[in-house]
Motif scaffolding. Sequence first.
Motif, PDB file in Angstrom:
ATOM      1  N   GLY A 124       0.937  -1.039  -0.067  1.00 22.98           N
ATOM      2  CA  GLY A 124      -0.134  -0.068  -0.106  1.00 22.98           C
ATOM      3  C   GLY A 124       0.958   1.335   0.014  1.00 22.98           C
ATOM      4  O   GLY A 124       1.952   1.099  -0.004  1.00 22.98           O
ATOM      5  N   ALA A 125       0.213   2.405   0.086  1.00 28.99           N
ATOM      6  CA  ALA A 125       0.897   3.619  -0.145  1.00 28.99           C
ATOM      7  C   ALA A 125       2.100   3.674   1.137  1.00 28.99           C
ATOM      8  O   ALA A 125       3.144   4.111   0.703  1.00 28.99           O
ATOM      9  CB  ALA A 125      -0.026   4.817   0.210  1.00 28.99           C
ATOM     10  N   LEU A 128       4.922   1.370   0.067  1.00 30.04           N
ATOM     11  CA  LEU A 128       5.652   1.951  -1.081  1.00 30.04           C
ATOM     12  C   LEU A 128       6.473   3.061  -0.677  1.00 30.04           C
ATOM     13  O   LEU A 128       7.673   3.381  -1.117  1.00 30.04           O
ATOM     14  CB  LEU A 128       4.843   2.215  -2.136  1.00 30.04           C
ATOM     15  CG  LEU A 128       4.221   1.092  -2.779  1.00 30.04           C
ATOM     16  CD1 LEU A 128       2.826   1.462  -3.581  1.00 30.04           C
ATOM     17  CD2 LEU A 128       5.244   0.440  -3.954  1.00 30.04           C
ATOM     18  N   TYR A 273      -5.150   6.926  -3.450  1.00 25.36           N
ATOM     19  CA  TYR A 273      -4.425   6.216  -2.593  1.00 25.36           C
ATOM     20  C   TYR A 273      -3.915   6.651  -1.270  1.00 25.36           C
ATOM     21  O   TYR A 273      -3.054   6.015  -0.622  1.00 25.36           O
ATOM     22  CB  TYR A 273      -3.404   5.386  -3.458  1.00 25.36           C
ATOM     23  CG  TYR A 273      -3.904   4.508  -4.650  1.00 25.36           C
ATOM     24  CD1 TYR A 273      -5.182   3.909  -4.670  1.00 25.36           C
ATOM     25  CD2 TYR A 273      -3.186   4.393  -5.576  1.00 25.36           C
ATOM     26  CE1 TYR A 273      -5.610   3.080  -5.703  1.00 25.36           C
ATOM     27  CE2 TYR A 273      -3.541   3.907  -6.876  1.00 25.36           C
ATOM     28  CZ  TYR A 273      -4.849   3.332  -7.042  1.00 25.36           C
ATOM     29  OH  TYR A 273      -5.182   2.679  -8.219  1.00 25.36           O
ATOM     30  N   THR A 287       4.002   6.439  -6.364  1.00 25.14           N
ATOM     31  CA  THR A 287       2.529   6.078  -6.762  1.00 25.14           C
ATOM     32  C   THR A 287       2.288   4.933  -7.746  1.00 25.14           C
ATOM     33  O   THR A 287       1.628   4.452  -7.889  1.00 25.14           O
ATOM     34  CB  THR A 287       2.035   7.514  -7.092  1.00 25.14           C
ATOM     35  OG1 THR A 287       3.123   8.092  -8.271  1.00 25.14           O
ATOM     36  CG2 THR A 287       1.669   8.455  -6.187  1.00 25.14           C
ATOM     37  N   ASP A 290       1.785   1.427  -7.168  1.00 25.56           N
ATOM     38  CA  ASP A 290       0.362   1.209  -6.645  1.00 25.56           C
ATOM     39  C   ASP A 290      -0.468   1.409  -7.776  1.00 25.56           C
ATOM     40  O   ASP A 290      -1.559   0.704  -7.693  1.00 25.56           O
ATOM     41  CB  ASP A 290       0.048   2.479  -5.726  1.00 25.56           C
ATOM     42  CG  ASP A 290      -0.685   1.801  -4.654  1.00 25.56           C
ATOM     43  OD1 ASP A 290      -1.416   0.839  -4.586  1.00 25.56           O
ATOM     44  OD2 ASP A 290      -0.919   2.707  -3.488  1.00 25.56           O
ATOM     45  N   GLN A 293      -1.226  -2.121  -9.405  1.00 20.78           N
ATOM     46  CA  GLN A 293      -1.865  -2.947  -8.372  1.00 20.78           C
ATOM     47  C   GLN A 293      -3.231  -3.590  -8.803  1.00 20.78           C
ATOM     48  O   GLN A 293      -3.470  -4.701  -8.740  1.00 20.78           O
ATOM     49  CB  GLN A 293      -2.203  -2.423  -6.911  1.00 20.78           C
ATOM     50  CG  GLN A 293      -1.019  -2.146  -6.343  1.00 20.78           C
ATOM     51  CD  GLN A 293       0.014  -3.168  -5.589  1.00 20.78           C
ATOM     52  OE1 GLN A 293      -0.362  -3.987  -5.159  1.00 20.78           O
ATOM     53  NE2 GLN A 293       1.520  -2.920  -5.328  1.00 20.78           N
TER      54      GLN A 293
END
Length: 441
Positions: A124-125, A128, A273, A287, A290, A293
């Motif tokens: 997830g954010a 990352l 996100y 970003t 993500d 995904q």
Amino acid sequence: MASSFSSKIGVLLAAAGSAIGLGSIWKFPYEVGENGGGAFLLLYIICSLLFGLPLVMNEFLVGKLSGKSAFGAYRELSGSNKWQWMSWTNVICVAAVMSFYFVVTGWCIYYMVEAGAGAFEGMGAEQLREHFEAFEGKTLTMIIYAIIGIVMTGAVLWFDVNKGIERLSKILMPILFVILIAMAIHMMFIPGGLKGLHYLFHPDFSKITSKVILEAMGLSFFTLSVGVGALVTYGGYMPKDQNVTSTSIQMIVMVLIVSVLAAMIVFPAVFAYGFSPAEGPELTFVTLPDVFQNMVSPRITCTFFFALMCVAALTSTISLMEVMVAFICEASEKTKHPLNRHKSVLLVMLLQIVTNTLVVLSMTGEWGWLKVMGNNLFDVLNDAVSNYLMPLGALGISLYTGWFVPKARYQGSRVASVVYLVMLRWIVPLAIVIIFVNNFI
Ligand code: PHE
């Protein structure tokens, strides 16, 4: 290398390859985010059309009319040695650009490898962001990946395989275009994504300050490869009947489209996100994984995308390194120790390995003392290039061609219109000076 570009479309693609790179996909989105969104985008587009267009045309013309690289072109066209300093400023500027550009190219290569290994799957954010921060602490890894970028660029120039690169980018660049469009459309429909587009396309004029205007102008020069002599070289390869105006317009439109598409992918992701628009230079890198995904086969598409980003970066580093290599070859020609192309390539690679290593050491804090006024070398160079060196290079070239190249040299070429000369003599230089000085008062 002059024989490398077989056709008009070849020159256009090579110039577009130089221009489209990390500037559009990495620098543009994060600067839009740091400078408040829509208003900055608008300023960037205005600067690209108003100043970027005459300047791009100008650099192409200097190359085309002189038939020389940035080393000899200015002297040749004006018929005077007085202008040799312009070649020196060009070479200093490309050296400065490369000194941090290879670091970011290294990030792309690393992210391609990581994506291939499935490292981003399910992140997830927050994760990352942590992943990137952890990477930023790995001094040796960052140095090695930057060196991989330097060696790849050097190899292209060493073996003179530009033709291969030209062919490769003829295929890969359109693919990059199509993927960017597909991703931008996809991002329009993700929940919460529209907020990102609103941020991007609704200018909030209260965000405009003198610093923001300078940054927009500097970014437009950076993304268009203007003010450092890179386009002069490509102008030298143009067939006699190539139309400079339309080539310049096509190149600029391509750059604007890629930049805006990159932002149309990044900002919906930012808002949907939970990233911050002002994330800084890591914005694209945190970003994008993500974004993939929720797409089909995330691992493959993400790897492929970073691979394309590497190609975009390399077509830019090739043009940057070529300026320096040609400069060294020609400058050393009449000395006691002339350096041939191979030796020049080696020398530039060595210099870049040293400067990029220093930049990484200063950035990761390994050599924390290596700072300029409290800022690490990466930030200093990144800022200096687009906010000082490139605007000054652009100022130099517009005054030079506007005032000191005999007008007769332009006659016969269709661009020698009154508007063009007025732009070069007055509007562009005055605007650059005003924007520049305004930032300090
Ligand atoms: N325009 C390139 C980019 O956007 C960078 C560059 C600047 C290349 C100057 C050549 C000369 O990534």
